[in-house]
Design an enzyme around this catalytic site. Structure first.
Site, PDB file in Angstrom:
ATOM      1  N   ASP A  19      -0.473 150.555  60.947  1.00  0.00           N
ATOM      2  CA  ASP A  19       0.560 149.761  60.405  1.00  0.00           C
ATOM      3  C   ASP A  19       0.756 148.620  61.310  1.00  0.00           C
ATOM      4  OD1 ASP A  19       2.077 149.099  58.156  1.00  0.00           O
ATOM      5  OD2 ASP A  19       3.812 149.944  59.163  1.00  0.00           O
ATOM      6  N   ASP A  21       4.186 145.888  60.504  1.00  0.00           N
ATOM      7  CA  ASP A  21       5.519 145.639  60.443  1.00  0.00           C
ATOM      8  C   ASP A  21       6.146 147.086  61.162  1.00  0.00           C
ATOM      9  OD1 ASP A  21       6.096 143.014  59.276  1.00  0.00           O
ATOM     10  OD2 ASP A  21       4.520 143.747  58.135  1.00  0.00           O
TER      11      ASP A  21
END
Length: 265
Positions: A19, A21
C-alpha cells in the site's frame, strides 16, 4: 510491537503487494527511510508491486511522490483503484465522473468517454475535494436513468499528518444513498483489485498495509500473509486479533529490516 523474525529460508520472497498512503507516505511525505527499505527489499530479490486505493493522483504525480521518497518503479508495478475502475468498463463506453484527475486519466487511457452529465453507461466516484450537492444530484440522476454506479473504493477515511480525513467511501455513500443503488467497488479488498493484482503477478507472497479492513481483507482474498504497519490509520491498541496479522511493525522500514536484516545487503 515488532513482527516475528524470519530466517532467509522462510522469509516471504516473490512479490510483495505494498500500500502507499500510511505505508510509504502521508500526503506524499515519506514515512521514515522507505527508499532504503525498498532498496533492501529488492536486494533480497523481492518484487515490489504498489497498490493503492487512492484514485486521485495521476500516474505522473504518483511517480513524483515515489521519487520524493527515494523510490523509482515502472508503471507495471503501480496499480491504483482508478486503474481497476477503468478496467471494469468496456472500451468505448461513457462515464459521468465525480473524482479527481487520476480517475479521468485512467478512464481516458482505457478508451472511456467522459461526459459532463447523464445519460451515461456508468457513474464513477473517486476521492475528490470538488464534491458538491450538484455533483451528488447529477450522479444520482444518471444512476436512476440506468448508469452503473462504480466506486473506486469505500475507505471511510484517509490518513494525513494531522489525523484522519473523509475518504472516498464517505462520498460514495452519499451518491449510493441518493440513487438508492448498491455500488460496484473497484478497490481493495474487492475482487476486481484482487483479480488485477493476480493478473500482474503469479508469485504473490505478502500484503503490506495499514488498514486491516482493506489490506488485511485483500490478503485473505489473495490467500497470502498480511503485514500490518502502524504508521497509518491503525494504532498499536487497534491491532486486530481475529484474524491477527502475520506481521506487525511500527513502519515499513522496520518490517523489511526485521524480516531480512543485513542478509539483503
Amino acid at each position: 510491537m515488532s513482527p516475528p523474525s524470519a530466517s532467509p529460508s522462510t522469509a516471504p520472497h516473490g512479490t510483495w503487494v505494498i500500500d502507499l498512503d500510511g505505508v510509504i507516505w502521508l500526503t506524499g511525505e515519506p514515512l521514515g527511510d522507505v527508499g532504503g527499505a525498498v532498496a533492501e527489499l529488492r536486494a533480497a530479490g523481492v518484487r515490489a508491486l504498489f497498490a493503492t486505493n487512492n484514485s486521485a493522483p495521476t500516474r505522473a504525480e504518483l511517480h513524483a511522490r515515489l521519487a520524493n521518497c527515494g523510490i523509482t518503479t515502472s508503471d507495471a508495478d503501480l496499480l491504483t483503484s482508478a486503474d481497476v475502475a477503468a478496467e471494469m468498463l468496456p472500451v468505448g463506453s461513457t462515464a459521468f465522473v465525480v473524482a479527481d484527475d487520476g480517475v479521468r486519466e485512467a478512464l481516458t487511457n482505457r478508451g472511456v468517454t467522459i461526459v459532463p452529465a447523464g445519460p451515461a453507461d456508468a457513474v464513477v466516484v473517486g476521492w475528490t475535494r470538488a464534491f458538491t450537492f450538484d455533483s451528488i444530484d447529477q450522479a444520482a440522476r444518471a444512476v436512476r436513468a440506468g448508469a452503473r454506479l462504480i466506486g473506486t473504493n469505500e475507505d471511510p477515511t484517509h490518513p494525513t499528518p494531522h489525523g484522519l480525513s473523509p475518504g472516498c467511501g464517505a462520498l460514495l455513500a452519499a451518491v449510493a444513498t441518493a440513487s438508492e443503488t448498491k455500488p460496484e467497488v473497484a478497490g481493495k479488498p474487492h475482487i476486481p483489485t484482487a483479480d488485477a493484482i493476480k493478473a500482474r503477478a503469479s508469485d504473490l507472497s505478502l500484503m503490506v498495509g495499514d488498514r486491516p479492513s482493506t489490506d488485511g481483507a485483500l490478503a485473505t482474498q489473495l490467500a497470502i500473509p498480511f503485514a500490518l504497519v502502524l504508521s497509518g490509520v491503525t494504532s498499536k491498541d487497534e491491532v486486530p486479533t481475529d484474524p491477527a496479522p502475520d506481521h506487525v511493525a511500527e513502519d515499513f522500514a522496520a518490517l523489511v529490516h526485521t524480516i531480512f536484516g543485513d542478509k539483503a545487503k
